[in-house]
Design an enzyme around this catalytic site. Structure first.
Site, PDB file in Angstrom:
ATOM      1  N   SER A 277      77.494  -8.120 -22.351  1.00 47.06           N
ATOM      2  CA  SER A 277      77.939  -9.386 -21.761  1.00 47.06           C
ATOM      3  C   SER A 277      76.842 -10.122 -21.015  1.00 47.06           C
ATOM      4  CB  SER A 277      79.106  -9.129 -20.808  1.00 47.06           C
ATOM      5  OG  SER A 277      80.227  -8.654 -21.529  1.00 47.06           O
TER       6      SER A 277
ATOM      7  N   GLU B 143      12.158  12.697 -12.736  1.00 48.00           N
ATOM      8  CA  GLU B 143      12.058  12.531 -14.179  1.00 48.00           C
ATOM      9  C   GLU B 143      10.729  11.979 -14.675  1.00 48.00           C
ATOM     10  OE1 GLU B 143      14.510  13.356 -16.550  1.00 48.00           O
ATOM     11  OE2 GLU B 143      15.285  14.424 -14.803  1.00 48.00           O
TER      12      GLU B 143
END
Length: 876
Positions: A517, A129
């Site tokens: 319950s 680059e």
């Protein structure tokens, strides 16, 4: 006019001489010499004028350029913010052993400081680059010139960018990606400013962590994992070169679709690395000849394949932490999250819940299949059907199950192709035995057709080597399971349904259901804290309540009435009528406050029906509340996360706030362990907690769960079944682990007759706790100070001698200083009819019909007791 005289040669014409005399100050006396000197003077004057014009032009040009840079440089973004760069980074969840179990990200990036980036990686990207990166001041004039020359030389066929790494950084971070002269000018200005603000290494760090490299990978570290499943330090030169080749056009350099182009570009970067001195000639020659091997091409196992499938546990962490920290921080903050789940128990929990759900489903024999089909035209070859099956949207996270496609159907068999299972010479078949559980099906062809995608399970092999298959389906019925440490609140396992890939809805935390319950212990806890004892007598008889919308007549599950009964027996056998009368005695406002204190509800409505668990809550809340019974009554907050660290490693959340008194010491005496000081608050009296725990032990040993729970350590718990068996529950605990289960349809409807918490959910608890106890152990529940044991008759509540023995004898724990009162009977203020049919001794599980009274006298209970023969007595 005076001037120098020239006597050589003939003088020029008069007009010419005069012109030269006037313009140059010469007096020509004669000839060509005078003419030559004059010509030189003219030439010098002409080029002087040209030079002046050029100089003025350059000055004006410089001023123009300066003006342009001034204009475009006034309102540029603040480049100094890059020094505080915080990129979107992957958040990862780790197991208690430190293994990655899941990750979440909007951009898949792993931030790596420049000090940890190998020189080989730096060299690859600089070569590809910006080879003059360490020498230029933000932009590279030589690079720009070379790019321009190359474009001209190739007549535009080769056009390469000349942006430096600093320019790319400012473009990626601060500017748009549009191709315009204005953006390029701003890019140049900012790159120079960036060079004057940050070091070269810091600029390179920004670049290497921000750059997009395809496959949803941002930054070199994530890309190394995506393409090669390696860390940066493990990459070779060829792999580094391929990554460095990607920034220009990652989509056009795909390692499978464009492998030739990708390999050529990799080799170009390798040559640049060699020419720039980052690799030697031998490495260059070797690496350029290697094939491009990647995860995408199947050469390496992918990182994702090494992770377990996402499940309800990690997704619940995502849901909770997104609320606590915000979705932006969770998905992009780079958080390190240490989960509480025990991986082994998580598997056990999933298996246990699935087994119960599948048993219910197969017992009913309804076939619904997957409703997924493959076009029969794609079944002609193995390659085609495997590709089609691989693309089928079907859950693949069920242990032991495999997706399969029906290839053909005969009179008695169905041939199937199975995912990830090699075809043998004869093929794989479903026979009649594999579908015998389906109601109305005698052979596979009764329910299957060519192209159907189904689940199968490999059950083993026959003597001749044939694979035995069974046909499976994801049940319509669903449920949830959760287990946690009673002392720390650490959730050890969570399963929110049959399959996460089938349904991500977490029924352990998100489904609000009637606990039935399983809520009753909170009613009993409120009563015990307000003067009642396990021996207190509550009348079990019919009740009628005018609700304003009609008459409510609660019933026991057995549709029978049992008369005056001790609290213990009432909870062991889950008597609804006793619970309603007790709630009326204690007061629903008190019970509602109790339930809110335990975290079962945020705002419980004080309606009497809610004492039977008619108001909805979550399994997550119920299990956490039961933990407070098990740990002696101290508050414990459930958590799926031990610790959260930010991207820099700083702890931003820690669940365990207990104080370790000696942990700061470098070493401890081998005979001493660290002293842990708990700072938890108390939500219920320790004596109450133990009394309730003892009563819930009775549920497991002789009550509604007695035939289903059998562990090698003491256990306690409570079943729950709502009206019409729409939801069934079991929540239980040992001395160190609490776990709970519920099962029901997502759109509530009856599960059918004979389905209860004891026979449907309790087996899930049993299967899980067998493994949990083997790993974590357990022991007797701790007896708190401040109480004493008195033996009583569990059927009548009458006190018994210390040496009393028998199935009717139980040692109850009473508070010291509060003299127990025996014989008082409470009815909640409800009227009772006379001569009601009551219980028989056999119905209560007694082997004899003898009852020992409080005076030690033994009497025989009649075959059937009623209010005409057994006085209710007590208060009303």
């Amino acid at each position: 006019m005076q001037g120098r005289n020239c006597d050589i040669g003939n003088p020029p014409p008069v007009a010419t001489r005069r012109a030269f005399d006037r313009g140059l100050g010469y007096t020509y006396r004669s000839g060509s010499v005078q003419w030559g000197v004059a010509l030189i003077r003219f030439v010098l004057s002409f080029f002087g004028a040209i030079f002046s014009l050029v100089t003025i032009g350059l000055v004006m040009g410089a001023m123009t350029v300066g003006a342009i840079f001034y204009v475009y440089g006034r309102d540029l973004p603040d480049h100094e913010q890059l020094s505080q760069y915080r990129p979107a980074t992957i958040s990862r969840i780790y197991s208690v052993e430190g293994q990655i179990v899941d990750e979440f990200a909007t951009e898949r990036r792993l931030y790596t400081p420049i000090e940890e980036v190998p020189e080989l990686i730096k060299g690859a990207f600089i070569s590809a680059e910006d080879k003059n990166f360490y020498t230029h001041q933000g932009f590279d004039l030589r690079g720009i010139a070379a790019a321009g020359y190359e474009a001209i030389a190739t007549r535009g066929e080769t056009i390469r960018g000349a942006s430096t790494i600093p320019q790319q950084v400012v473009k990626n971070f601060l500017l748009s990606s549009d191709r315009s002269a204005e953006r390029k000018i701003k890019e140049l200005i900012l790159s120079v400013r960036l060079e004057n603000t940050l070091t070269k290494d810091k600029i390179l760090e920004l670049y290497l962590n921000e750059i997009f490299l395809g496959q949803n990978s941002y930054g070199v570290t994530a890309a190394a994992q995506t393409y090669f499943n390696k860390s940066l330090s493990e990459l070779n030169a060829g792999e580094a070169a391929y990554l460095a080749a990607l920034p220009k056009a990652p989509s056009t350099l795909h390692p499978v679709r464009a492998i030739e182009r990708a390999t050529d570009r990799r080799n170009f970067v390798l040559r640049e690395m060699f020419e720039n001195g980052y690799i030697d000639g031998e490495t260059f020659a070797t690496e350029r000849e290697k094939p491009l091997m990647t995860v995408q091409n199947g050469d390496y196992e992918g990182f994702k394949q090494q992770l377990p499938p996402r499940d309800y546990f990690t997704d619940e962490i995502r849901r909770q932490l997104s609320q606590d920290f915000g979705e932006g921080e969770f998905f992009a903050g780079g958080l390190t999250i240490r989960a509480t789940a025990d991986p082994e128990l998580q598997v056990v929990a999933a298996d246990a819940l699935r087994a119960a759900l599948e048993k219910y489903d197969r017992d009913r024999g309804n076939w619904q299949g997957t409703e997924v089909k493959v076009d029969p035209a794609r079944l002609g070859s193995e390659t085609e059907w495997r590709e089609a099956l691989g693309a089928a949207d079907i859950p693949r996270d069920i242990a032991g199950w495999k997706p399969a496609v029906v290839l053909s159907v005969s009179n008695s068999l169905a041939r199937v192709g199975i995912e990830d299972v090699d075809e043998d010479e004869d093929g794989h078949y479903l026979n009649a035995a594999s579908v015998e559980w389906v109601r109305g099906a005698r052979v596979p062809g009764d329910i299957l057709s060519v192209g159907d995608v189904v689940h199968v399970r490999l059950e083993g092999e026959t003597d001749d080597g044939s694979v035995v298959l069974s046909l499976r389906q994801i049940p319509e019925v669903q449920g949830g399971f959760m287990a946690m440490d009673v002392n720390t609140g650490r959730v050890l396992a969570m399963q929110g349904g049959f399959s996460y890939q089938d349904s991500v809805f977490n029924r352990a935390t998100q489904a609000t259901r009637q606990p039935g319950s399983s809520f009753k212990p909170f009613v009993y806890a409120a009563a015990l804290d307000r003067g009642f004892s396990p021996a207190s007598i509550i009348v079990d008889a019919p009740i009628e309540i005018d609700t304003g919308a009609g008459i409510w007549r609660p019933q026991n599950a057995s549709n029978k009435f049992y008369g005056p009964t001790p609290l213990r027996t009432g909870i062991e056998f889950s008597r609804n009528l006793m619970t309603v009368r007790l709630a009326q005695e204690v007061g629903m406002d008190t019970i509602a406050a109790y339930a809110e204190e335990f975290g079962v509800y945020d705002n419980m409505q004080p309606y009497l029906a809610n004492s039977l668990g008619s108001e909805e809550t979550t399994l997550y809340k119920i299990v956490a509340a039961y933990a407070m019974f098990a740990n002696g009554g101290e508050r414990v907050e459930p958590t799926l996360v031990d610790r959260v660290q930010d991207r820099w490693g700083s702890t931003i959340y820690r669940h365990d706030q207990r104080i370790c008194e000696n942990c700061e010491l470098a070493s401890l005496n081998p005979t001493f362990s660290p002293e842990i000081t708990s700072n938890r608050t108390r939500v219920m009296d320790a004596v109450t907690a133990y009394q309730l725990t003892s009563m819930l032990e009775g549920v497991v040993t002789r009550g509604t769960a007695s035939s289903r729970i059998n562990l090698p350590v003491p256990a306690a718990g409570k079943t729950g079944t709502t009206n019409d068996s729409r939801d069934v529950w079991f929540v239980g605990f040992t001395s160190n682990i609490v776990a709970g289960c519920y099962i029901g349809f997502d759109q509530p409807r009856s599960l059918g007759s004979g389905v209860y918490g004891g026979n449907t959910c309790a087996p899930v608890f049993q299967q899980f706790m067998e493994e949990a106890v083997e790993k974590y152990g357990g022991g007797p529940f701790e007896v708190p100070p401040g109480g004493e044991f008195i033996k009583i008759d569990r059927f009548t509540g009458a006190p018994l001698p210390l040496d009393a023995q028998g199935p009717h004898v139980v040692a109850e724990f009473f508070r010291k200083g509060a003299e127990p009162v025996f014989g008082l009977t409470y009815d909640g203020g409800f009227a009772m009819g006379a001569n009601l049919p009551l219980f028989t001794a056999e119905e209560l599980g007694r082997q004899d019909a003898v009852v020992t009274t409080s005076t030690g006298e033994q009497v025989v209970v009649p075959k059937r007791a009623d209010f005409g023969t057994l006085s209710s007595g007590g208060l009303y």
